[in-house]
Design an enzyme around this catalytic site. Structure first.
Site, short mmCIF file in Angstrom:
data_model
loop_
_atom_site.label_atom_id
_atom_site.label_comp_id
_atom_site.label_asym_id
_atom_site.label_seq_id
_atom_site.Cartn_x
_atom_site.Cartn_y
_atom_site.Cartn_z
N VAL A 264 94.31 -72.82 -15.14
CA VAL A 264 94.74 -73.94 -14.30
C VAL A 264 95.26 -75.11 -15.13
O VAL A 264 95.90 -76.02 -14.59
CB VAL A 264 93.61 -74.42 -13.36
CG1 VAL A 264 93.22 -73.31 -12.40
CG2 VAL A 264 92.40 -74.91 -14.16
N SER B 27 81.67 -82.66 -6.29
CA SER B 27 80.23 -82.57 -6.56
C SER B 27 79.59 -83.90 -6.20
O SER B 27 80.24 -84.96 -6.26
CB SER B 27 79.98 -82.28 -8.05
OG SER B 27 78.62 -82.45 -8.38
N TYR C 96 81.58 -84.72 -16.59
CA TYR C 96 81.61 -83.98 -15.32
C TYR C 96 81.67 -84.95 -14.13
O TYR C 96 82.45 -84.75 -13.20
CB TYR C 96 80.37 -83.10 -15.22
CG TYR C 96 80.32 -82.18 -14.03
CD1 TYR C 96 81.11 -81.04 -13.98
CD2 TYR C 96 79.49 -82.46 -12.95
CE1 TYR C 96 81.07 -80.18 -12.90
CE2 TYR C 96 79.44 -81.61 -11.85
CZ TYR C 96 80.23 -80.48 -11.83
OH TYR C 96 80.18 -79.64 -10.74
N ALA D 8 82.81 -88.01 -14.09
CA ALA D 8 84.13 -88.64 -14.06
C ALA D 8 85.18 -87.69 -13.50
O ALA D 8 86.05 -88.09 -12.71
CB ALA D 8 84.53 -89.10 -15.46
N LYS E 132 84.75 -85.20 -11.38
CA LYS E 132 84.56 -84.97 -9.95
C LYS E 132 84.84 -86.24 -9.15
O LYS E 132 85.34 -86.18 -8.02
CB LYS E 132 83.15 -84.46 -9.68
CG LYS E 132 82.88 -83.08 -10.28
CD LYS E 132 83.85 -82.02 -9.76
CE LYS E 132 83.48 -80.63 -10.23
NZ LYS E 132 84.36 -79.57 -9.67
#
Length: 246
Positions: free
Chosen positions: A63, A141, A154, A156, A158
């Site tokens: 991705v 999340s 993580y 930041a 999400k």
């Protein structure tokens, strides 16, 4: 099978929540682009999808790579002539305390979790705009809503994904495209199963329903957002967390 004949791209769906989403959508008649960088995992899920009576296309596109994502989209359009649903599920963690976190840990998480979702959203936007229809669902999340110690990168990523969701919803609404996010809380996955009992119990104390969620709990909400009942819902974040952050 209220979504019969539609086509969905689901990133990072070789296992866990992504696999559950693929199977739930397949049961509704959706043909699935099964994307995962681990080809064997993607092939396994594709086999499960096809057993449910729909078609599957395996993609190992990263991705983070625009060319690979655009080729994945082109393959889906060539095979089915349409893309109705995008689920940006691909994500990683590289946990660590803020003061000890390396640039590499930060960049890896932001690249896949946030930039990857941007690249995929941009790639499907044009065919969806041409069709004047689309559903984009981002797997965020609760860490992106409330933050989490040891997960600055993580959280930041999400939180950024939630903001991207709202910006996308505003930009594409006029073309019949809805964009929403779901924010899972403590979900039973192979990763959480490895946590020490005392850590699991500390999480349970934060959850009014006193249980962990399941991948099926998340997948059910994704199917709802992809379906006709959610046609008037866009730019929203639905917490799937047993009441953890209410």
């Amino acid at each position: 099978m209220k979504l019969n004949g539609q086509v969905a791209i689901i990133t990072g769906c070789g296992g866990g929540i992504g696999r559950a989403i693929a199977l739930h959508l397949a049961r509704e008649g959706v043909n699935i682009v099964v994307n995962d960088i681990v080809q064997e995992a993607a092939a396994d899920v594709a086999g499960e999808v096809e057993k449910l009576g729909v078609e599957a296309l395996v993609s190992t596109a990263s991705v983070t790579q625009r060319e690979q994502v655009e080729e994945m989209v082109a393959q889906a359009l060539e095979q089915w002539g349409r893309i109705d649903i995008l689920v940006n599920n691909a994500g990683i963690t590289r946990d660590g305390l803020l003061v000890r976190m390396t640039d590499e840990q930060w960049d890896a998480v932001l690249d896949i979790n946030l930039k990857g979702a941007f690249i995929c959203t941009r790639a499907v936007a044009r065919p969806m705009m041409k069709a004047r229809y689309g559903r984009i669902i981002n797997i965020a999340s609760v860490a992106g809503v409330m933050g989490n110690a040891g997960q600055a990168n993580y959280s930041a990523s999400k939180g950024g994904l939630i903001a991207l969701t709202k910006a996308t919803a505003k930009e594409l609404a006029g073309r019949g495209i809805n964009c929403n996010a779901v924010a899972p809380g403590f979900i039973e996955t192979p990763m959480t199963e490895q946590l020490p009992p005392d850590v699991r119990e500390s999480w349970m104390q934060l959850i009014p329903l006193r249980r962990a969620g399941t991948a099926d709990d998340v997948a059910g909400v994704v199917v709802f957002l992809a379906g006709p009942q959610a046609s008037y819902i866009t730019g929203q974040v639905i917490n799937i967390d047993g009441g953890m952050i209410m």
